[in-house]
Design an enzyme around this catalytic site. Structure first.
Site, short mmCIF file in Angstrom:
data_model
loop_
_atom_site.label_atom_id
_atom_site.label_comp_id
_atom_site.label_asym_id
_atom_site.label_seq_id
_atom_site.Cartn_x
_atom_site.Cartn_y
_atom_site.Cartn_z
N GLY A 1 15.60 -12.79 29.18
CA GLY A 1 14.79 -11.86 28.40
C GLY A 1 14.09 -12.59 27.27
CD GLN B 1 13.93 -14.18 21.49
OE1 GLN B 1 13.71 -13.39 22.40
NE2 GLN B 1 14.85 -15.13 21.60
CB CYS C 1 20.04 -15.67 21.38
SG CYS C 1 18.42 -15.18 20.72
CG LEU C 2 15.87 -18.07 25.44
CD1 LEU C 2 14.57 -17.54 26.04
CD2 LEU C 2 16.31 -19.35 26.15
CG HIS D 1 19.89 -10.03 23.07
ND1 HIS D 1 20.96 -10.90 22.83
CD2 HIS D 1 18.78 -10.77 22.82
CE1 HIS D 1 20.48 -12.07 22.46
NE2 HIS D 1 19.17 -12.03 22.45
CD GLU D 2 15.49 -9.85 24.89
OE1 GLU D 2 14.98 -10.26 23.83
OE2 GLU D 2 16.17 -10.58 25.62
CG HIS E 1 15.38 -10.79 19.46
ND1 HIS E 1 15.78 -11.74 18.53
CD2 HIS E 1 15.93 -11.18 20.64
CE1 HIS E 1 16.53 -12.65 19.14
NE2 HIS E 1 16.65 -12.34 20.41
O1 GNR Z 1 18.71 -15.70 28.19
C1 GNR Z 1 19.39 -14.85 27.60
N1 GNR Z 1 20.61 -14.53 28.09
C2 GNR Z 1 21.37 -13.48 27.61
C3 GNR Z 1 22.70 -13.41 28.02
C4 GNR Z 1 23.50 -12.38 27.59
C5 GNR Z 1 22.98 -11.40 26.77
C6 GNR Z 1 21.66 -11.47 26.34
C7 GNR Z 1 20.86 -12.50 26.76
S1 GNR Z 1 19.20 -12.54 26.26
C8 GNR Z 1 18.89 -14.26 26.34
C9 GNR Z 1 17.42 -14.55 26.09
C10 GNR Z 1 17.06 -14.15 24.69
O2 GNR Z 1 17.34 -14.79 23.71
N2 GNR Z 1 16.46 -13.00 24.54
O3 GNR Z 1 16.18 -12.56 23.30
NI NI Z 2 17.64 -13.42 21.99
#
Ligand code: GNR
Ligand code: NI
Length: 178
Positions: free
Chosen positions: A46, A51, A91-92, A133-134, A137
């Site tokens: 995601g 980001q 998270c990236l 999670h997104e 952000h």
């Molecule tokens: O790549 C991602 N893997 C992930 C694994 C578990 C829960 C959430 C994520 S999102 C993350 C990519 C990211 O940072 N999205 O904001």
């Molecule tokens: Ni993230």
């Protein structure tokens, strides 16, 4: 195709609240396509516009194994949620850190697609986790905010070291090119 630079925690720009998209036009679709390229290349499941320093309410997701199911949610809103699930998140914007986070297990979401069409969907499992999670952000929230102060401090220290090391490597590279 264009790759966008991903901001890394604790960059203060990750704290900005993204604004609602009023019109889904060509410029927005261009952002969506660039975000998908950036997400697949990273690779991640995601990516939120926040980001990549674009403070509009746009997220892209693909939780499929084959990486052939791109999903775009513009102005996503959680309508309903139920249950509780603990999932290991990464998270990236927080590279190399993986921690358990508890969130609602199932959600219903309303959003617009890349053509500006409104839709609703139900999600559970990794998809539900990822959407939440997104959306965090877009509201300036990062998953480490759910962890204890002790863990947050440890993560900032580790990333600080990584950032220092990366800057040093870059310096060496430009020095040897001169
Ligand atoms: O790549 C991602 N893997 C992930 C694994 C578990 C829960 C959430 C994520 S999102 C993350 C990519 C990211 O940072 N999205 O904001
Ligand atoms: Ni993230």
């Amino acid at each position: 195709m264009a790759l966008l630079e991903i901001l890394e925690y604790p960059d203060p720009r990750l704290r900005k609240k993204a604004v609602t998209v009023e019109h889904v036009d060509k410029a927005i679709r261009r952002i969506v396509d660039d975000m998908l390229d950036t997400m697949y290349q990273a690779p991640g499941v995601g990516l939120a516009a926040t980001q990549v320093n674009i403070h509009k309410r746009i997220i892209v997701i693909d939780v499929s194994d084959e990486k052939n199911s791109p999903l775009c949610l513009i102005n996503p809103e959680i309508l309903d949620f139920e249950g509780n699930a603990e999932t290991e998140e990464g998270c990236l914007s927080v590279p190399g850190i993986f921690e358990m986070v508890e969130r609602p297990e199932k959600i219903r979401v309303k959003a617009m697609d890349k053509h500006g069409e409104s839709f609703e969907m139900a999600a559970d499992g990794l998809l539900a986790t990822c959407i939440q999670h997104e959306i965090d952000h877009l509201n300036g929230k990062v998953f480490v905010d759910y962890l204890s102060n002790f863990k947050q401090q440890r993560i900032r220290k580790k990333l600080g070291k990584q950032h220092k090391q990366a800057a040093k490597q870059k310096q060496l590279k430009t020095a040897s090119a001169r």
